[in-house]
Design a protein around this motif. Structure first.
Motif, PDB file in Angstrom:
ATOM      1  N   ALA A  23      -7.507  21.446  13.025  1.00 26.44           N
ATOM      2  CA  ALA A  23      -7.274  20.417  12.025  1.00 26.44           C
ATOM      3  C   ALA A  23      -7.113  19.082  12.735  1.00 26.44           C
ATOM      4  CB  ALA A  23      -6.029  20.745  11.211  1.00 26.44           C
ATOM      5  N   ASP A  24      -7.356  18.021  11.997  1.00 27.44           N
ATOM      6  CA  ASP A  24      -7.225  16.682  12.539  1.00 27.44           C
ATOM      7  C   ASP A  24      -6.266  15.875  11.693  1.00 27.44           C
ATOM      8  OD1 ASP A  24      -9.182  16.869  14.654  1.00 27.44           O
ATOM      9  OD2 ASP A  24     -10.714  16.862  13.082  1.00 27.44           O
ATOM     10  N   ALA A  25      -5.401  15.090  12.354  1.00 25.68           N
ATOM     11  CA  ALA A  25      -4.491  14.199  11.638  1.00 25.68           C
ATOM     12  C   ALA A  25      -5.324  13.244  10.796  1.00 25.68           C
ATOM     13  CB  ALA A  25      -3.614  13.440  12.626  1.00 25.68           C
ATOM     14  N   LYS A  26      -4.808  12.902   9.625  1.00 29.08           N
ATOM     15  CA  LYS A  26      -5.570  12.092   8.680  1.00 29.08           C
ATOM     16  C   LYS A  26      -4.644  11.138   7.950  1.00 29.08           C
ATOM     17  CE  LYS A  26      -9.455  11.370   6.510  1.00 29.08           C
ATOM     18  NZ  LYS A  26     -10.590  10.783   7.151  1.00 29.08           N
ATOM     19  N   MET A  27      -5.218  10.038   7.479  1.00 27.23           N
ATOM     20  CA  MET A  27      -4.477   9.060   6.694  1.00 27.23           C
ATOM     21  C   MET A  27      -5.326   8.626   5.512  1.00 27.23           C
ATOM     22  SD  MET A  27      -3.275   5.308   7.873  1.00 27.23           S
ATOM     23  CE  MET A  27      -3.065   4.072   6.634  1.00 27.23           C
ATOM     24  N   TRP A  28      -4.662   8.420   4.374  1.00 25.68           N
ATOM     25  CA  TRP A  28      -5.295   7.885   3.176  1.00 25.68           C
ATOM     26  C   TRP A  28      -4.432   6.725   2.685  1.00 25.68           C
ATOM     27  CZ3 TRP A  28      -4.193  13.031   4.027  1.00 25.68           C
ATOM     28  CH2 TRP A  28      -5.278  13.908   4.144  1.00 25.68           C
ATOM     29  N   SER A  29      -5.008   5.813   1.920  1.00 28.58           N
ATOM     30  CA  SER A  29      -4.218   4.713   1.359  1.00 28.58           C
ATOM     31  C   SER A  29      -4.572   4.505  -0.100  1.00 28.58           C
ATOM     32  CB  SER A  29      -4.455   3.413   2.144  1.00 28.58           C
ATOM     33  OG  SER A  29      -5.764   2.943   1.929  1.00 28.58           O
ATOM     34  N   SER A  30      -3.629   3.899  -0.818  1.00 30.53           N
ATOM     35  CA  SER A  30      -3.824   3.607  -2.229  1.00 30.53           C
ATOM     36  C   SER A  30      -3.058   2.345  -2.587  1.00 30.53           C
ATOM     37  CB  SER A  30      -3.315   4.767  -3.088  1.00 30.53           C
ATOM     38  OG  SER A  30      -3.419   4.453  -4.455  1.00 30.53           O
ATOM     39  N   LEU A  31      -3.624   1.561  -3.469  1.00 27.67           N
ATOM     40  CA  LEU A  31      -2.917   0.383  -3.977  1.00 27.67           C
ATOM     41  C   LEU A  31      -2.157   0.700  -5.259  1.00 27.67           C
ATOM     42  CD1 LEU A  31      -5.652  -2.346  -3.364  1.00 27.67           C
ATOM     43  CD2 LEU A  31      -3.601  -1.864  -1.990  1.00 27.67           C
ATOM     44  N   ASP A  32      -2.550   1.791  -5.933  1.00 30.52           N
ATOM     45  CA  ASP A  32      -1.933   2.116  -7.220  1.00 30.52           C
ATOM     46  C   ASP A  32      -1.378   3.536  -7.307  1.00 30.52           C
ATOM     47  OD1 ASP A  32      -4.255   3.624  -7.351  1.00 30.52           O
ATOM     48  OD2 ASP A  32      -5.141   2.480  -8.999  1.00 30.52           O
ATOM     49  N   GLY A  33      -1.520   4.342  -6.267  1.00 31.40           N
ATOM     50  CA  GLY A  33      -1.048   5.726  -6.295  1.00 31.40           C
ATOM     51  C   GLY A  33      -2.001   6.667  -7.005  1.00 31.40           C
ATOM     52  N   VAL A  34      -3.088   6.144  -7.542  1.00 32.07           N
ATOM     53  CA  VAL A  34      -4.052   6.940  -8.300  1.00 32.07           C
ATOM     54  C   VAL A  34      -5.396   7.006  -7.578  1.00 32.07           C
ATOM     55  CG1 VAL A  34      -5.333   7.082 -10.480  1.00 32.07           C
ATOM     56  CG2 VAL A  34      -2.918   6.422 -10.486  1.00 32.07           C
ATOM     57  N   THR A  35      -5.896   5.853  -7.143  1.00 29.04           N
ATOM     58  CA  THR A  35      -7.173   5.779  -6.444  1.00 29.04           C
ATOM     59  C   THR A  35      -6.913   5.739  -4.946  1.00 29.04           C
ATOM     60  OG1 THR A  35      -8.077   4.518  -8.289  1.00 29.04           O
ATOM     61  CG2 THR A  35      -9.311   4.467  -6.221  1.00 29.04           C
ATOM     62  N   GLU A  86       0.852  -1.189   0.000  1.00 25.38           N
ATOM     63  CA  GLU A  86       0.000   0.000   0.000  1.00 25.38           C
ATOM     64  C   GLU A  86       0.885   1.235   0.000  1.00 25.38           C
ATOM     65  OE1 GLU A  86      -3.892  -0.231   2.566  1.00 25.38           O
ATOM     66  OE2 GLU A  86      -2.170  -0.824   3.782  1.00 25.38           O
ATOM     67  N   LEU A  87       0.345   2.300  -0.537  1.00 25.85           N
ATOM     68  CA  LEU A  87       0.980   3.593  -0.400  1.00 25.85           C
ATOM     69  C   LEU A  87       0.154   4.361   0.623  1.00 25.85           C
ATOM     70  CD1 LEU A  87       3.233   5.427  -1.368  1.00 25.85           C
ATOM     71  CD2 LEU A  87       1.726   6.211  -3.200  1.00 25.85           C
ATOM     72  N   LEU A  88       0.779   4.734   1.730  1.00 25.65           N
ATOM     73  CA  LEU A  88       0.088   5.438   2.798  1.00 25.65           C
ATOM     74  C   LEU A  88       0.422   6.917   2.716  1.00 25.65           C
ATOM     75  CD1 LEU A  88       0.857   2.988   5.750  1.00 25.65           C
ATOM     76  CD2 LEU A  88      -1.032   2.908   4.094  1.00 25.65           C
ATOM     77  N   ALA A  89      -0.595   7.745   2.838  1.00 31.45           N
ATOM     78  CA  ALA A  89      -0.424   9.194   2.840  1.00 31.45           C
ATOM     79  C   ALA A  89      -0.859   9.708   4.204  1.00 31.45           C
ATOM     80  CB  ALA A  89      -1.268   9.830   1.741  1.00 31.45           C
ATOM     81  N   PHE A  90      -0.003  10.513   4.825  1.00 36.44           N
ATOM     82  CA  PHE A  90      -0.319  11.084   6.129  1.00 36.44           C
ATOM     83  C   PHE A  90      -0.344  12.590   6.006  1.00 36.44           C
ATOM     84  CE2 PHE A  90       1.692   7.019   7.034  1.00 36.44           C
ATOM     85  CZ  PHE A  90       0.767   6.449   7.894  1.00 36.44           C
ATOM     86  N   GLY A  91      -1.254  13.206   6.728  1.00 33.04           N
ATOM     87  CA  GLY A  91      -1.379  14.654   6.730  1.00 33.04           C
ATOM     88  C   GLY A  91      -2.463  15.066   7.689  1.00 33.04           C
ATOM     89  N   TYR A  92      -3.238  16.048   7.281  1.00 31.55           N
ATOM     90  CA  TYR A  92      -4.321  16.514   8.135  1.00 31.55           C
ATOM     91  C   TYR A  92      -5.440  17.101   7.286  1.00 31.55           C
ATOM     92  CZ  TYR A  92      -2.359  21.214   7.497  1.00 31.55           C
ATOM     93  OH  TYR A  92      -1.899  22.379   6.958  1.00 31.55           O
ATOM     94  N   VAL A  93      -6.596  17.221   7.901  1.00 32.35           N
ATOM     95  CA  VAL A  93      -7.755  17.849   7.278  1.00 32.35           C
ATOM     96  C   VAL A  93      -8.124  19.033   8.138  1.00 32.35           C
ATOM     97  CG1 VAL A  93     -10.193  17.568   6.670  1.00 32.35           C
ATOM     98  CG2 VAL A  93      -8.593  15.707   6.265  1.00 32.35           C
ATOM     99  N   SER A  94      -8.230  20.212   7.511  1.00 28.09           N
ATOM    100  CA  SER A  94      -8.577  21.411   8.263  1.00 28.09           C
ATOM    101  C   SER A  94     -10.079  21.630   8.212  1.00 28.09           C
ATOM    102  CB  SER A  94      -7.838  22.626   7.692  1.00 28.09           C
ATOM    103  OG  SER A  94      -8.289  22.887   6.383  1.00 28.09           O
ATOM    104  N   ALA A  95     -10.533  22.513   9.078  1.00 26.52           N
ATOM    105  CA  ALA A  95     -11.954  22.820   9.155  1.00 26.52           C
ATOM    106  C   ALA A  95     -12.388  23.748   8.030  1.00 26.52           C
ATOM    107  CB  ALA A  95     -12.275  23.439  10.512  1.00 26.52           C
ATOM    108  N   GLY A  96     -11.491  24.105   7.134  1.00 25.13           N
ATOM    109  CA  GLY A  96     -11.830  24.996   6.018  1.00 25.13           C
ATOM    110  C   GLY A  96     -11.117  26.321   6.167  1.00 25.13           C
ATOM    111  N   ALA A  97     -11.510  27.277   5.336  1.00 27.22           N
ATOM    112  CA  ALA A  97     -10.831  28.566   5.300  1.00 27.22           C
ATOM    113  C   ALA A  97     -10.991  29.340   6.596  1.00 27.22           C
ATOM    114  CB  ALA A  97     -11.350  29.399   4.132  1.00 27.22           C
ATOM    115  N   GLY A  98     -12.066  29.093   7.331  1.00 28.96           N
ATOM    116  CA  GLY A  98     -12.308  29.819   8.568  1.00 28.96           C
ATOM    117  C   GLY A  98     -11.474  29.340   9.728  1.00 28.96           C
ATOM    118  N   GLY A  99     -10.646  28.334   9.532  1.00 26.50           N
ATOM    119  CA  GLY A  99      -9.810  27.822  10.610  1.00 26.50           C
ATOM    120  C   GLY A  99     -10.577  26.834  11.470  1.00 26.50           C
ATOM    121  N   GLY A 100     -10.402  26.917  12.754  1.00 25.32           N
ATOM    122  CA  GLY A 100     -11.108  26.026  13.655  1.00 25.32           C
ATOM    123  C   GLY A 100     -10.357  24.739  13.927  1.00 25.32           C
TER     124      GLY A 100
END
Length: 170
Positions: free
Chosen positions: A72-84, A56-70
């Motif tokens: 952010a939360d740590a987040k993870m995504w995964s992919s088997l092909d780097g595309v989906t 798997e290709l694991l992506a780590f980062g965060y998701v913010s509450a949007g432009a107004g701030g508020g």
């Protein structure tokens, strides 16, 4: 990062009044890159680093509450092909977030930092609190920082030095 028969890169841009949006590029040779169409899975998300792990290709980062701030939360995504990509559950010890994950043959390692996700470009503004470890990328536990007579100047460089003896930071 190297993946499959080529490479995958992640980044983000700031959309005025609507927040950040991560983008993914792919390349077969590391010289010519193709920007992938926007994937709504990354809405208001920032991918800080990619880590290949057990098919798997694991992506780590965060998701913010949007432009107004508020916040952010740590987040993870995964992919088997780097595309989906798909969003994944991410369990971190209470009060901590992570930065700079690396994979070794034994598991995944990251700098654990006190949560403070609003100011730094990588989404982490807190101080180093420990070393996080995981065997699947989804559930992380903490280990205390090693004690020494010196001071950890650059946690990510120090972490690599602990994991890969002889690493000089280059």
């Amino acid at each position: 990062t190297a993946w499959g028969s080529g490479y995958v890169a992640a980044g983000f841009y700031h959309r005025v009044e609507t927040g950040r949006r991560s983008v993914i590029w792919i390349s077969t040779d590391g010289r010519a890159w193709t920007l992938r169409p926007h994937d709504p899975i990354f809405e208001n998300g920032v991918v800080s680093y990619l880590v290949p792990w057990h098919g798997e290709l694991l992506a780590f980062g965060y998701v913010s509450a949007g432009a107004g701030g508020g916040g952010a939360d740590a987040k993870m995504w995964s992919s088997l092909d780097g595309v989906t990509w798909q969003a994944e559950p991410l369990q971190l010890p209470a009060g901590l977030t992570m930065r700079f994950a690396v994979a070794t043959s034994d598991g995944l390692w990251a700098d654990g930092a006190t949560a403070g996700l609003d100011t730094a470009p990588d989404g982490v503004s807190g101080s180093l609190s420990g070393i996080l470890t995981s065997t699947d990328g989804r559930t992380w536990t903490t280990s205390p920082l090693p004690r020494s007579n010196g001071q950890l100047e650059a946690p990510s460089r120090e972490l690599l030095g602990l994991l890969r003896p002889g690493f000089d930071g280059a």
